[in-house]
Design a protein around this motif. Sequence first.
Motif, PDB file in Angstrom:
ATOM      1  N   LEU A 264       0.838  -1.196   0.000  1.00  0.00           N
ATOM      2  CA  LEU A 264       0.000   0.000   0.000  1.00  0.00           C
ATOM      3  C   LEU A 264       0.876   1.250   0.000  1.00  0.00           C
ATOM      4  N   GLY A 265       0.320   2.385   0.408  1.00  0.00           N
ATOM      5  CA  GLY A 265       1.111   3.609   0.516  1.00  0.00           C
ATOM      6  C   GLY A 265       2.104   3.525   1.653  1.00  0.00           C
ATOM      7  N   ILE A 266       2.878   4.579   1.858  1.00  0.00           N
ATOM      8  CA  ILE A 266       3.889   4.550   2.921  1.00  0.00           C
ATOM      9  C   ILE A 266       3.211   4.397   4.283  1.00  0.00           C
ATOM     10  N   SER A 267       3.908   3.788   5.208  1.00  0.00           N
ATOM     11  CA  SER A 267       3.318   3.434   6.501  1.00  0.00           C
ATOM     12  C   SER A 267       3.045   4.653   7.381  1.00  0.00           C
ATOM     13  N   LYS A 268       3.844   5.727   7.234  1.00  0.00           N
ATOM     14  CA  LYS A 268       3.718   6.934   8.064  1.00  0.00           C
ATOM     15  C   LYS A 268       3.805   6.612   9.548  1.00  0.00           C
ATOM     16  N   ARG A 269       4.656   5.650   9.879  1.00  0.00           N
ATOM     17  CA  ARG A 269       4.875   5.299  11.279  1.00  0.00           C
ATOM     18  C   ARG A 269       6.095   6.042  11.801  1.00  0.00           C
ATOM     19  N   GLY A 270       6.286   5.977  13.108  1.00  0.00           N
ATOM     20  CA  GLY A 270       7.499   6.531  13.695  1.00  0.00           C
ATOM     21  C   GLY A 270       7.473   8.041  13.838  1.00  0.00           C
ATOM     22  N   ASN A 271       8.638   8.631  13.629  1.00  0.00           N
ATOM     23  CA  ASN A 271       8.832  10.051  13.901  1.00  0.00           C
ATOM     24  C   ASN A 271       8.256  10.910  12.774  1.00  0.00           C
ATOM     25  N   LYS A 272       7.142  11.575  13.038  1.00  0.00           N
ATOM     26  CA  LYS A 272       6.459  12.361  12.010  1.00  0.00           C
ATOM     27  C   LYS A 272       7.288  13.564  11.585  1.00  0.00           C
ATOM     28  N   GLU A 273       7.880  14.248  12.546  1.00  0.00           N
ATOM     29  CA  GLU A 273       8.635  15.465  12.228  1.00  0.00           C
ATOM     30  C   GLU A 273       9.825  15.158  11.324  1.00  0.00           C
ATOM     31  N   LEU A 274      10.562  14.105  11.646  1.00  0.00           N
ATOM     32  CA  LEU A 274      11.724  13.745  10.834  1.00  0.00           C
ATOM     33  C   LEU A 274      11.294  13.320   9.427  1.00  0.00           C
ATOM     34  N   ARG A 275      10.174  12.604   9.344  1.00  0.00           N
ATOM     35  CA  ARG A 275       9.674  12.193   8.031  1.00  0.00           C
ATOM     36  C   ARG A 275       9.309  13.420   7.192  1.00  0.00           C
ATOM     37  N   GLU A 276       8.641  14.389   7.786  1.00  0.00           N
ATOM     38  CA  GLU A 276       8.249  15.594   7.057  1.00  0.00           C
ATOM     39  C   GLU A 276       9.464  16.376   6.573  1.00  0.00           C
ATOM     40  N   LEU A 277      10.506  16.430   7.398  1.00  0.00           N
ATOM     41  CA  LEU A 277      11.703  17.173   7.011  1.00  0.00           C
ATOM     42  C   LEU A 277      12.412  16.513   5.825  1.00  0.00           C
ATOM     43  N   PHE A 278      12.482  15.188   5.834  1.00  0.00           N
ATOM     44  CA  PHE A 278      13.112  14.490   4.700  1.00  0.00           C
ATOM     45  C   PHE A 278      12.267  14.645   3.430  1.00  0.00           C
ATOM     46  N   VAL A 279      10.952  14.611   3.572  1.00  0.00           N
ATOM     47  CA  VAL A 279      10.083  14.791   2.404  1.00  0.00           C
ATOM     48  C   VAL A 279      10.232  16.210   1.857  1.00  0.00           C
ATOM     49  N   ASP A 280      10.316  17.205   2.742  1.00  0.00           N
ATOM     50  CA  ASP A 280      10.515  18.592   2.287  1.00  0.00           C
ATOM     51  C   ASP A 280      11.853  18.741   1.564  1.00  0.00           C
ATOM     52  N   ALA A 281      12.895  18.101   2.105  1.00  0.00           N
ATOM     53  CA  ALA A 281      14.204  18.159   1.455  1.00  0.00           C
ATOM     54  C   ALA A 281      14.155  17.523   0.068  1.00  0.00           C
ATOM     55  N   ALA A 282      13.452  16.385  -0.032  1.00  0.00           N
ATOM     56  CA  ALA A 282      13.334  15.713  -1.330  1.00  0.00           C
ATOM     57  C   ALA A 282      12.528  16.550  -2.315  1.00  0.00           C
ATOM     58  N   ARG A 283      11.503  17.219  -1.829  1.00  0.00           N
ATOM     59  CA  ARG A 283      10.672  18.045  -2.717  1.00  0.00           C
ATOM     60  C   ARG A 283      11.490  19.180  -3.330  1.00  0.00           C
ATOM     61  N   VAL A 284      12.366  19.765  -2.542  1.00  0.00           N
ATOM     62  CA  VAL A 284      13.215  20.841  -3.057  1.00  0.00           C
ATOM     63  C   VAL A 284      14.120  20.314  -4.168  1.00  0.00           C
ATOM     64  N   ILE A 285      14.693  19.134  -3.974  1.00  0.00           N
ATOM     65  CA  ILE A 285      15.614  18.574  -4.966  1.00  0.00           C
ATOM     66  C   ILE A 285      14.874  18.196  -6.249  1.00  0.00           C
ATOM     67  N   VAL A 286      13.726  17.526  -6.109  1.00  0.00           N
ATOM     68  CA  VAL A 286      12.982  17.070  -7.289  1.00  0.00           C
ATOM     69  C   VAL A 286      12.463  18.253  -8.101  1.00  0.00           C
ATOM     70  N   SER A 287      12.129  19.348  -7.422  1.00  0.00           N
ATOM     71  CA  SER A 287      11.598  20.519  -8.128  1.00  0.00           C
ATOM     72  C   SER A 287      12.686  21.291  -8.873  1.00  0.00           C
ATOM     73  N   ARG A 288      13.956  20.881  -8.692  1.00  0.00           N
ATOM     74  CA  ARG A 288      15.063  21.533  -9.392  1.00  0.00           C
ATOM     75  C   ARG A 288      15.832  20.507 -10.212  1.00  0.00           C
ATOM     76  N   PRO A 289      15.283  20.104 -11.350  1.00  0.00           N
ATOM     77  CA  PRO A 289      15.927  19.042 -12.142  1.00  0.00           C
ATOM     78  C   PRO A 289      17.312  19.409 -12.644  1.00  0.00           C
ATOM     79  N   GLU A 290      17.619  20.718 -12.765  1.00  0.00           N
ATOM     80  CA  GLU A 290      18.932  21.116 -13.274  1.00  0.00           C
ATOM     81  C   GLU A 290      20.061  20.765 -12.316  1.00  0.00           C
ATOM     82  N   THR A 291      19.733  20.619 -11.008  1.00  0.00           N
ATOM     83  CA  THR A 291      20.773  20.270 -10.033  1.00  0.00           C
ATOM     84  C   THR A 291      20.630  18.850  -9.491  1.00  0.00           C
ATOM     85  N   SER A 292      19.441  18.240  -9.607  1.00  0.00           N
ATOM     86  CA  SER A 292      19.223  16.912  -9.025  1.00  0.00           C
ATOM     87  C   SER A 292      20.118  15.853  -9.664  1.00  0.00           C
ATOM     88  N   GLU A 293      20.344  15.959 -10.993  1.00  0.00           N
ATOM     89  CA  GLU A 293      21.173  14.970 -11.675  1.00  0.00           C
ATOM     90  C   GLU A 293      22.620  15.035 -11.201  1.00  0.00           C
TER      91      GLU A 293
END
Length: 338
Positions: A264-293
């Motif tokens: 199914l989808g991600i479990s969303k278990r454990g530390n919510k704050e840390l999960r949100e911070l990693f997702v925010d970091a990933a969103r910044v990278i994915v939204s900038r394809p010129e630097t992600s590669e």
Amino acid sequence: MSNFRVIGIDLGKSTFHLIAHDYAGREVLRKKLTRPRLIQFLSIQEPTIIAMEACGGCHWLARKCESYGHQVKLIPAQYVKPYVKTHKNDFIDADAIAEAAMRPSMRFTSPKSETAQVVTVIRRIRSGYIKERTASMNRIGSMLLEFGMSFPRGHAHMKKLFQWLADKGEPIPLTLMVEVQELHEYYKHLNELIKKQDKKLQLLLNENPLMQLLQSIPGVGPMTAACCLSNVGNASDFKNGRNFAAWIGLVPFQYSTGGKTRMLGISKRGNKELRELFVDAARVIVSRPETSERYFGHWLTELRMRKPFNVAVVALANKLARIAWSVMTSQKAFELRV
């Protein structure tokens, strides 16, 4: 007293319930103690295993027990529940903790240091200020909306609130203007408090080499690094990076039966704050394809072409969490792919 193999402690605010098991697994001691009497009792015991649930107050008591020579085992509460027999009370909980601590496949949590706990307190206070600041902005917007003015969202507009009101040219009651001004002053005060918390975190963690190593990971800034250091007592508690990502809740939730695998989808278990911070970091990278590669090669570019944006973000967040675990265990900075 040397026949104690393990002492299970059910933690409370002012009273603590103890159950001791011998090497045959039989109960040999049952006590209810206040906090001072508990410390006195533990200080005179021969070194043994002290088991507790990983909950509020456990890390302070774990450090106390370790100073007396005891071996401390902190168990997540959900892993203790299967060992609770019949009805629930404090002594039954303590007995379940002692029994769970002796299971060979049980998972444990390392006690946190004082610095890690202080960092957690500072971050939680900071989060509270941010929530209050958001609430203040929403109050100002809703008050103005009641008088026919739709105020734009964002801190950039909030800083120019009175200039925006002057440009609108709408008549505003004097008493309403007083209320808006007081709320705006409170908003600015919260901004200053948030900056103070940021400075406290920097002062506490600047001398920590892991803080700098974690920030070598793309998208990981001071707040994500501080969150990692304050929530992960010992990265070696996790067998590998995937276990660390699963603890954060960045892996698929599995519901398989009858030989049929269902992810199914991600479990969303454990530390919510840390999960949100990693997702925010990933969103910044994915939204900038010129630097992600530059950091992740063609893998991320091809993933972005095949999958929806949010799926790619979570997949990258999972990878960032694994990299963070590798950095914390190897004590080496993230290296760019050539």
